[in-house]
Motif scaffolding. Structure first.
Motif, PDB file in Angstrom:
ATOM      1  N   LEU A  54      16.632 -57.217 100.919  1.00  0.00           N
ATOM      2  CA  LEU A  54      16.679 -57.082  99.461  1.00  0.00           C
ATOM      3  C   LEU A  54      16.195 -55.710  99.006  1.00  0.00           C
ATOM      4  O   LEU A  54      16.612 -55.215  97.956  1.00  0.00           O
ATOM      5  N   SER A  55      15.320 -55.098  99.812  1.00  0.00           N
ATOM      6  CA  SER A  55      14.839 -53.762  99.436  1.00  0.00           C
ATOM      7  C   SER A  55      15.979 -52.751  99.385  1.00  0.00           C
ATOM      8  O   SER A  55      15.882 -51.737  98.697  1.00  0.00           O
ATOM      9  N   GLN A  56      17.064 -53.039 100.109  1.00  0.00           N
ATOM     10  CA  GLN A  56      18.190 -52.121 100.161  1.00  0.00           C
ATOM     11  C   GLN A  56      19.306 -52.489  99.188  1.00  0.00           C
ATOM     12  O   GLN A  56      20.238 -51.698  98.988  1.00  0.00           O
ATOM     13  N   THR A  57      19.239 -53.673  98.603  1.00  0.00           N
ATOM     14  CA  THR A  57      20.308 -54.108  97.698  1.00  0.00           C
ATOM     15  C   THR A  57      19.819 -54.328  96.266  1.00  0.00           C
ATOM     16  O   THR A  57      20.601 -54.709  95.404  1.00  0.00           O
ATOM     17  N   THR A  58      18.527 -54.129  96.025  1.00  0.00           N
ATOM     18  CA  THR A  58      17.959 -54.177  94.675  1.00  0.00           C
ATOM     19  C   THR A  58      17.245 -52.857  94.422  1.00  0.00           C
ATOM     20  O   THR A  58      16.934 -52.119  95.362  1.00  0.00           O
ATOM     21  N   SER A  59      16.955 -52.581  93.150  1.00  0.00           N
ATOM     22  CA  SER A  59      16.333 -51.292  92.841  1.00  0.00           C
ATOM     23  C   SER A  59      15.163 -51.378  91.869  1.00  0.00           C
ATOM     24  O   SER A  59      14.352 -50.456  91.813  1.00  0.00           O
ATOM     25  N   ARG A  60      15.071 -52.480  91.113  1.00  0.00           N
ATOM     26  CA  ARG A  60      14.067 -52.529  90.047  1.00  0.00           C
ATOM     27  C   ARG A  60      12.971 -53.549  90.296  1.00  0.00           C
ATOM     28  O   ARG A  60      11.789 -53.242  90.171  1.00  0.00           O
ATOM     29  N   MET A  61      13.345 -54.782  90.597  1.00  0.00           N
ATOM     30  CA  MET A  61      12.317 -55.818  90.665  1.00  0.00           C
ATOM     31  C   MET A  61      11.464 -55.661  91.912  1.00  0.00           C
ATOM     32  O   MET A  61      11.887 -55.132  92.942  1.00  0.00           O
ATOM     33  N   ARG A  62      10.237 -56.127  91.786  1.00  0.00           N
ATOM     34  CA  ARG A  62       9.298 -56.052  92.891  1.00  0.00           C
ATOM     35  C   ARG A  62       9.600 -57.157  93.900  1.00  0.00           C
ATOM     36  O   ARG A  62      10.322 -58.117  93.596  1.00  0.00           O
ATOM     37  N   LEU A  63       9.076 -57.012  95.101  1.00  0.00           N
ATOM     38  CA  LEU A  63       9.378 -57.919  96.203  1.00  0.00           C
ATOM     39  C   LEU A  63       8.083 -58.526  96.704  1.00  0.00           C
ATOM     40  O   LEU A  63       7.205 -57.810  97.215  1.00  0.00           O
TER      41      LEU A  63
END
Length: 392
Positions: free
Chosen positions: A66-75
């Motif tokens: 998900l770090s590579q396919t999202t940009s805004r929300m925290r993980l």
């Protein structure tokens, strides 16, 4: 109040060929949509041997993707199982720091002591889980901030080790503790870490008292586990939004809530968990200081003599082996306002109640049971339309 997402990646029967791959790819799609809509954080659980209750056995890999396919929300990890035989503290620190780099500094790290079936699976001594979890909270921030790390205890013997990489965030990712009892809410506060709770089976008044207990403990925090105090309260609950209240029920929200309740109580072996919690509370109350803030909380509860709620009675029947009808389970939970199900207007009102209690992050648990993926995506969109109203 920020609106977050919470997921187990549930995979209920009946199963068809390729069902696991389908559920995982659907979760990825749900996460990308949540990121586009402005949800604050995607919280991923860790469970092992959970079968249809949860496919999320490797959350660090899911979050890395998900770090590579999202940009805004925290993980967020909600939460890493902290006993050393499940996850050694060095491995927790290394993985979280690497994820922090891959995500550009978007990691939130929660820790928990896990549950009896997972202790058995990995050969964990139940008598050691509280102490090992408490140690992990102290060890991991030092691994992130000290050039070389040493620690000597009955559980770990570590001498002068460089733990790499260091996190991208300075000084380190926010820390959280999963909590389900008064003592764990107090411990989170005294550790100076955020608290992760659930309201699925908890009445609003109990949520308020738990928050008050945590806030008092944070104020008394003298030695935070991390470099900074993370004094946030996060709760997750089942959220399903549709165009109307009637449509939400037709979609299967009631049966999903009932399915989740029965599966969770079974997987977590809740009866033994309740007994273990009761034993711990007895020890707490017997302490010379009366058990601190949690002890005072428990004595106030006993003095109030409050009768069991409908939800507590239903849970007791399930634990006793009774097959309680889905509609009855749903009504018991809904009557105490612990679920957020209905139209955008209904969901707005229920979300407002949590914001008014002082919840900082409402973790929306939307992919529950057998709810179809399309209806989950619609719910994510409808709740997403309320984000700006609450995140002020």
């Amino acid at each position: 109040m920020k609106l977050d997402m919470f997921t187990e990646i549930q995979d209920p029967r009946p199963w068809e060929e390729g069902h696991e791959h389908l559920r995982i790819t659907q979760a990825m799609e749900q996460a990308r949509l949540a990121d586009e809509l402005g949800y604050g954080c995607w919280w991923q659980v860790e469970h092992h041997g959970a079968e249809e209750f949860s496919l999320s056995s490797a959350p660090e890999i899911m979050l890395a993707a998900l770090s590579q396919t999202t940009s805004r929300m925290r993980l967020g990890h909600a939460a890493v199982l902290a006993p050393g035989r499940l996850n050694h503290p060095i491995r927790i620190a290394e993985r979280a720091a690497m994820l922090d780099h891959l995500s550009g500094g978007r990691v939130e790290l929660g820790l928990t002591r896990s549950t009896p079936p997972e202790w058995r699976l990995f050969g964990v001594d139940p008598a050691e889980v509280r102490e090992q979890t408490a140690e992990a909270f102290r060890m991991i921030p030092r691994m992130w901030t000290d050039e070389r790390f040493s620690w000597h205890s009955p559980h770990y013997d570590i001498t002068d080790v460089p733990v790499l990489p260091k996190p991208y965030q300075n000084p380190h990712p926010p820390l959280w503790q999963a909590a389900s009892s008064p003592s764990s809410f107090e411990q989170a506060g005294r550790n100076g870490v955020g608290v992760l709770g659930t309201t699925v089976w908890t009445a609003m008044d109990e949520v308020r008292r738990s928050i008050d207990l945590y806030r008092a403990a944070v104020r008394a925090c003298e030695s935070p586990a991390g470099t900074l105090v993370n004094d946030q309260v996060a709760f997750f609950t089942f959220v399903h939004c549709a165009d109307t209240d009637e449509e939400a029920i037709r979609n299967g929200a009631a049966s999903a809530a009932a399915w989740y309740t029965a599966k969770a109580l079974t997987f977590f072996e809740a009866q033994e968990g309740f007994l273990e919690s009761a034993r711990h509370q007895e020890k707490l109350l017997a302490q010379p200081d009366g058990g601190g803030l949690a002890g005072a909380y428990l004595r106030a509860e006993a003095a109030a003599g409050t009768a069991p709620s409908d939800a507590q009675l239903v849970i007791g029947r399930i634990l006793g082996g009774e097959e309680v009808p889905a509609d009855e389970i749903y009504e018991a939970l809904n009557s105490q306002h612990s679920l957020i199900i209905g139209s955008p207007e209904t969901c707005r009102e229920k979300l407002r109640a949590y914001a008014d209690l002082g919840v900082d992050r409402l973790m929306c648990f939307q992919q529950v049971g057998g709810l179809p993926h399309g209806q989950v995506m619609k719910s994510i969109r409808l709740i997403g339309g309320l984000i700006e109203e609450f995140d002020v």
